[in-house]
Enzyme design. Structure first.
Site: not given
Length: 426
Positions: A282, A351-352
């Site tokens: 996978e 806004c972080e």
């Protein structure tokens, strides 16, 4: 050409402009805008084939992990190259089928499949469901009974191998939510129940110990434990047709060097070539990460008290990995903007304080409108994007055989608003 000698997907042309398959990323940004994910279709196709060739001597099937990148154009390209799909939701199943993956080449992983997802998977005739708890096995059995079918179920086991990777993408320890422990006979007893259940066709065992694993030793320990467990069940007379070995091969985020799959393939051949088990794989990140970039344009350059901030139009809503995982992505100027003049934080408008794409990166003198490329962004980039701050996430494009194809344009704010409704308020 050796497995590690494939050229980089993104290189500079004679004019010093970062390009993919001969197409300038500046031209792509000018035509389609930014922020924008750009994938190398030629690189994706090549790296999938290199992985498939590396594990071919031991046989088995390769199922691309859609959680790494689920763009329909990417999936369709891999389907034409021969890939199956590893999915973790009903939505991903719909994507795989829509992109041309045959249902029998789909493996459904994940700890929390709903009854509807299980029913839809059985109705579609997918090749395998990887069950991760007694409760899930029971649910699959009941739904299969109601449909008059036998469900192809592999049991995902937890062999308690801790890889050297980030805690949030480490899945092999018993302290995580994944799989059924092989200690104290939990997994063995559950597999015996599956083998006796008339509504379940046991498909074998599955394991996945985590992502971004560079050292092969954790794979060897996990695979050896899985092989021993599967052999012990066979010695009891139980039918254990296959072993799903998961994914997790790490990539070079610093230099973008393509994965060398040869050593992994040699490990697989050494452990399993004479085992008699059908194998499944996978891969996701190892196929996609270094075959994608995120293009972004400079809005402002702000000189703070003690550092330079390059404020760009891409943000954590477009690429969450730096904020979520403290992940490193190399950031390159797309054009020839001169020599580096010093470090800068490349940050977005969200806004972080945590809204950054890279910190303390050597950058040239930049002006508004200049284009940067966040490298190795082909995996776990667009799939994890959001519309936080009502910012439409970046679109996606793919360059294949010298032509750029838009896979998904960036939505507008109007389209985001149209998805919602306001109740009648008196």
């Amino acid at each position: 050409m050796t497995a590690s000698a494939r050229p980089l997907a993104f290189v500079r042309n004679a004019d010093g402009i970062l390009s993919v398959s001969g197409v300038s990323l500046l031209d792509i940004a000018a035509q389609h805008g930014a922020p924008l994910y750009v994938y190398s279709g030629d690189g994706i196709r090549s790296d999938y084939q290199r992985f498939a060739n590396a594990v071919a001597p031991a046989g088995g099937a390769v199922h691309f992990a859609l959680k790494s990148n689920s763009a329909l154009g990417v999936i369709a390209l891999l389907a034409r190259t021969g890939a199956g799909a590893d999915i973790v939701s009903g939505g991903e199943m719909a994507r795989a089928l829509s992109a041309g993956i045959p249902p029998e080449k789909i493996v459904f992983s994940g700890v929390g499949k709903s009854a509807q997802e299980i029913a839809d998977a059985l109705d579609a005739g997918i090749g395998q469901l990887n069950a991760e708890s007694p409760q899930e096995v029971e649910a699959i059995s009941q739904i299969a009974a109601a449909r008059g079918v036998r469900a192809p179920v592999a049991l995902r086991v937890n062999v308690d191998v801790a890889p050297d990777t980030h805690a949030k993408i480490s899945t092999g320890q018993r302290s995580t939510k994944f799989g059924v422990s092989t200690s104290q006979n939990e997994a063995a007893n559950l597999y015996r129940r599956m083998a006796a259940d008339p509504h379940i066709a046991p498909a074998g065992l599955a394991v996945h110990i985590g992502s971004q694993i560079i050292n092969l030793d954790p794979f060897e320990r996990a695979y050896s434990a899985l092989l021993a467990f599967g052999t012990a069940l066979r010695d009891e007379g139980l039918d254990v047709p296959g072993l799903d070995l998961g994914g997790g091969i790490g990539v070079d985020y610093d230099n973008g060097t393509p994965c060398d799959f040869a050593a992994y393939g040699a490990l697989i051949s050494r452990l399993f070539a004479e085992s008699g088990f059908k194998l499944g794989f996978e891969p996701g990140r190892s196929i996609m990460a270094n075959n994608g970039v995120l293009l972004t344009r400079v809005i402002y350059v702000k000189d703070g008290d003690n550092k330079r901030f390059v404020i760009v139009d891409a943000a954590m809503n477009d690429l969450l990995r730096p904020t979520l995982y403290e992940a490193h992505h190399t950031i390159q100027a797309v054009g020839d903007y001169g020599a580096d003049i010093g470090p800068a934080d490349v940050v977005g408008p969200v806004c972080e304080t945590g809204d950054y794409l890279g910190q303390d990166r050597m950058m040239p003198s930049l002006d508004a409108g200049d284009t940067l490329a966040v490298m190795s962004a082909g995996a776990y980039g667009s799939v994890m994007a959001s519309s936080y701050n009502t910012r439409p996430p970046a679109g996606e494009a793919m360059v294949l055989d010298g032509a750029c194809h838009m896979l998904r344009r960036q939505r507008t704010v109007s389209e985001l608003l149209a998805e919602e409704s306001i109740p009648a308020l008196d």
